[in-house]
Scaffold this motif. Structure first.
Motif, PDB file in Angstrom:
ATOM      1  N   TYR A 158       0.826  -1.210   0.000  1.00 42.41           N
ATOM      2  CA  TYR A 158       0.000   0.000   0.000  1.00 42.41           C
ATOM      3  C   TYR A 158       0.859   1.258   0.000  1.00 42.41           C
ATOM      4  O   TYR A 158       0.553   2.229  -0.696  1.00 42.41           O
ATOM      5  N   SER A 179       0.843   4.332  -6.039  1.00 40.01           N
ATOM      6  CA  SER A 179       0.360   5.699  -6.246  1.00 40.01           C
ATOM      7  C   SER A 179      -1.053   5.813  -5.673  1.00 40.01           C
ATOM      8  O   SER A 179      -1.708   4.818  -5.372  1.00 40.01           O
ATOM      9  N   HIS A 180      -1.528   7.040  -5.538  1.00 39.21           N
ATOM     10  CA  HIS A 180      -2.833   7.280  -4.913  1.00 39.21           C
ATOM     11  C   HIS A 180      -3.991   6.672  -5.699  1.00 39.21           C
ATOM     12  O   HIS A 180      -4.982   6.242  -5.104  1.00 39.21           O
ATOM     13  N   LYS A 181      -3.885   6.614  -7.012  1.00 35.69           N
ATOM     14  CA  LYS A 181      -5.013   6.086  -7.788  1.00 35.69           C
ATOM     15  C   LYS A 181      -5.124   4.565  -7.685  1.00 35.69           C
ATOM     16  O   LYS A 181      -6.199   4.015  -7.865  1.00 35.69           O
ATOM     17  N   ASP A 182      -4.044   3.859  -7.381  1.00 34.37           N
ATOM     18  CA  ASP A 182      -4.078   2.401  -7.272  1.00 34.37           C
ATOM     19  C   ASP A 182      -4.369   1.921  -5.849  1.00 34.37           C
ATOM     20  O   ASP A 182      -4.650   0.737  -5.648  1.00 34.37           O
ATOM     21  N   ARG A 183      -4.294   2.779  -4.878  1.00 31.64           N
ATOM     22  CA  ARG A 183      -4.453   2.368  -3.483  1.00 31.64           C
ATOM     23  C   ARG A 183      -5.846   1.833  -3.164  1.00 31.64           C
ATOM     24  O   ARG A 183      -5.984   0.895  -2.404  1.00 31.64           O
ATOM     25  N   SER A 184      -6.877   2.417  -3.746  1.00 30.11           N
ATOM     26  CA  SER A 184      -8.231   1.984  -3.409  1.00 30.11           C
ATOM     27  C   SER A 184      -8.506   0.564  -3.894  1.00 30.11           C
ATOM     28  O   SER A 184      -9.116  -0.232  -3.174  1.00 30.11           O
TER      29      SER A 184
END
Length: 112
Positions: free
Chosen positions: A43, A47-52
């Protein structure tokens, strides 16, 4: 909390001559802990877009690990060993060691 839950599974008593329920709980907790320990470095490195999507995937994996570790051994016993699927087996499984003949019948007082 997952680590504390895993460590507390070792305090469960093993019933005599019975299926060991604590083993399933311990294994399910171990799967849960391993999944979330591997989640942290993955985690952080994303990057921020792949975290969810990774968070949702690890949630599903940990829930499936709990279900698999806890319920699959029971389903195996019920489906592959139907001779254990009796009321008396489950009564002894839930209540501990089976009662002896003397314990099942109440003692009658002499003279009555």
């Amino acid at each position: 909390m997952a680590l504390i839950s895993f460590m507390s599974t070792f305090m469960a008593a093993k019933p005599l001559h019975q299926y060991n329920l604590a083993r399933d709980i311990t294994f399910a907790s171990l799967i849960y802990c391993v999944i979330w320990v591997t989640f942290i470095p993955i985690y952080i490195g994303l990057s921020h877009k792949d975290r969810s999507i990774v968070h949702v995937s690890f949630n599903l994996a940990s829930n499936f690990g709990l279900v698999a570790g806890y319920y699959f051994p029971k389903c195996y016993l019920l489906l592959r060993k139907p001779e254990l699927n009796t009321a008396e087996h489950f009564c002894t499984f839930l209540e501990g060691a089976p009662l002896t003949q003397a314990q099942e019948e109440p003692q009658q007082e002499p003279g009555k």
